[in-house]
Design a protein around this motif. Sequence first.
Motif, short mmCIF file in Angstrom:
data_model
loop_
_atom_site.label_atom_id
_atom_site.label_comp_id
_atom_site.label_asym_id
_atom_site.label_seq_id
_atom_site.Cartn_x
_atom_site.Cartn_y
_atom_site.Cartn_z
N GLY A 115 0.79 -1.23 0.00
CA GLY A 115 0.00 0.00 0.00
C GLY A 115 0.82 1.28 0.00
O GLY A 115 0.27 2.37 0.15
N PRO B 149 0.34 4.10 -4.08
CA PRO B 149 -1.04 4.01 -4.59
C PRO B 149 -1.17 4.20 -6.10
O PRO B 149 -2.00 3.55 -6.74
N ASN C 281 0.01 1.15 -7.79
CA ASN C 281 -1.03 0.12 -7.63
C ASN C 281 -2.13 0.29 -8.67
O ASN C 281 -2.62 -0.69 -9.25
#
Length: 229
Positions: A193, A196, A199
């Motif tokens: 995480g 971001p 991701n």
Amino acid sequence: MPPPTLVWMRDRGGRPALTEERIVRAATRIADAEGIDALSMRRVAAELGTGTTSLYRHIVGKDELIELMVDAVYGEDPLPEPGDGDWRGELADIARAFRRSLLAHPWLAQQASRRPALGPNVIARSDHTLSVAAKATPDATKAGMIVDVLNTYVLGSVSGELAEAEARRTTGMTEDQWRNSVGEYVAQVVESGRYPHFNRRVIEAGDPDAETRFEFGLFSLLAGLSDVL
């Protein structure tokens, strides 16, 4: 020490043009298949089934041979007919043709990134591209910069495609196989995480092919030129 005389300035008359052409074709086949580092006068002579000395009757050495190869590649396709004034469309076609040449002859990208070659085919193609850029602006300096920006974009875009092809050749792994090999690590990065936007790229973004990416960049470049001219 005086500078070497360019091949284009020497009297090349009286030499069998077909022999020079055969040498250049053989050298191009070697460079296309094995890379420019595999090219040597001895290697070309072996390809042609002749002695190295016979090549030197027509071509001084490897540097001159490469210049002849570059010019031959630039002359593979006929120059386009004059367009209807749509300079963006014409520049797009020029960029696509350059990309095709670079992909067909992977060694060419390195040569095209150096000081410009000065063979007749190179100059004729440059003159044509400048004539299209001149439709966008009467300023010769800006027209030259348009050509420089276009060539730089194509070379940069194609470099990724060539790098992938070289990685596939040297590792024996396709891009999908490479992705599978690093999949576990990327999954760990995503799960952390900490990144971001990375991701989102991994999870949400599509995976356009090389041609789609090229066309997007080309459209963006030409749109940007329209805004600044």
